[in-house]
Design an enzyme around this catalytic site. Structure first.
Site, PDB file in Angstrom:
ATOM      1  N   HIS A  54       0.954  -1.020  -0.281  1.00 37.29           N
ATOM      2  CA  HIS A  54       0.231  -0.525   0.006  1.00 37.29           C
ATOM      3  C   HIS A  54       0.640   1.443   0.163  1.00 37.29           C
ATOM      4  O   HIS A  54       2.325   1.579   0.579  1.00 37.29           O
ATOM      5  CB  HIS A  54      -0.853  -0.041   1.096  1.00 37.29           C
ATOM      6  CG  HIS A  54      -2.404  -1.323   1.367  1.00 37.29           C
ATOM      7  ND1 HIS A  54      -3.305  -0.939   1.877  1.00 37.29           N
ATOM      8  CD2 HIS A  54      -1.946  -2.557   0.690  1.00 37.29           C
ATOM      9  CE1 HIS A  54      -4.115  -1.830   1.660  1.00 37.29           C
ATOM     10  NE2 HIS A  54      -3.024  -2.720   0.833  1.00 37.29           N
ATOM     11  N   GLU A  56       0.509   3.814   1.963  1.00 31.37           N
ATOM     12  CA  GLU A  56       0.926   4.544   3.146  1.00 31.37           C
ATOM     13  C   GLU A  56       1.878   3.337   3.788  1.00 31.37           C
ATOM     14  O   GLU A  56       3.069   4.088   3.961  1.00 31.37           O
ATOM     15  CB  GLU A  56       0.041   4.538   4.343  1.00 31.37           C
ATOM     16  CG  GLU A  56      -1.419   5.440   3.918  1.00 31.37           C
ATOM     17  CD  GLU A  56      -2.253   4.619   3.213  1.00 31.37           C
ATOM     18  OE1 GLU A  56      -3.469   5.425   2.478  1.00 31.37           O
ATOM     19  OE2 GLU A  56      -1.758   3.790   1.545  1.00 31.37           O
ATOM     20  N   CYS A  84      -6.302   2.786   5.725  1.00 33.83           N
ATOM     21  CA  CYS A  84      -7.192   0.644   5.734  1.00 33.83           C
ATOM     22  C   CYS A  84      -6.666   0.560   7.512  1.00 33.83           C
ATOM     23  O   CYS A  84      -5.241   1.174   7.667  1.00 33.83           O
ATOM     24  CB  CYS A  84      -6.440   0.043   4.970  1.00 33.83           C
ATOM     25  SG  CYS A  84      -4.526  -0.625   4.647  1.00 33.83           S
ATOM     26  N   CYS A  87      -2.195   0.443   7.121  1.00 39.34           N
ATOM     27  CA  CYS A  87      -2.044   1.255   6.890  1.00 39.34           C
ATOM     28  C   CYS A  87      -2.148   1.862   8.137  1.00 39.34           C
ATOM     29  O   CYS A  87      -0.619   2.396   8.864  1.00 39.34           O
ATOM     30  CB  CYS A  87      -2.112   2.254   5.850  1.00 39.34           C
ATOM     31  SG  CYS A  87      -2.069   0.793   3.892  1.00 39.34           S
TER      32      CYS A  87
END
Length: 157
Positions: A54, A56, A84, A87
């Protein structure tokens, strides 16, 4: 434009760039320390075949490498969408002081990125979770923890 808007715009630009390339979902993130970008990334789940890739997470890794430390106290995470659970947890582990995001969880869910099941799953007991979890307290299992805890040279985090 104020600095938050400038940095958030950059995160959105990264989201566009990555998703247009087909690297993954439409998500971008940057980490800012003392007014300077020290980490930036877009989602690369598809390109890397890694469900943890991801934006992040990648931005946090880059920022930690930039600062030479595993804590990002005093840093701000700017994300194109609300982080999410993975993250968000990483941001807490990194001790990021502030998160600014553009799109809400509901807006991400509307295009197929719904984390509601995961949030609910995390609130369940071990026996109620969809992944079978078994606790086996083997002899000697605590030894690594005891040694680490008793080591005066350890680096707490």
């Amino acid at each position: 434009m104020n600095p938050d808007d400038i940095f958030l715009t950059r995160a959105i630009e990264l989201a566009l760039q990555g998703s247009r390339q087909g690297d993954g979902g439409p998500f971008g993130a940057i980490i800012v320390h003392e007014g300077r970008i020290i980490g930036e990334a877009w989602n690369r789940v598809v390109a890397s075949k890694d469900p943890t890739a991801h934006a992040e997470i990648a931005a946090i890794r880059m920022a930690c490498a930039s600062l030479g430390h595993f804590h990002l106290s005093g840093c701000v995470l700017y994300a194109s969408s609300e982080p999410c659970p993975m993250c968000l947890s990483a941001a807490y582990w990194a001790r990021i002081g502030r998160i600014v995001f553009a799109n809400s969880r509901a807006e991400a869910a509307a295009i197929g990125f719904c984390d509601d099941d995961l949030y609910a799953e995390l609130n369940r007991t071990l026996t109620e979770r969809s992944i079978v979890m078994e606790h086996r307290a083997l002899p000697g299992a605590l030894q690594p923890m005891r040694e680490w805890s008793g080591n005066p040279q350890r680096t707490p985090y």
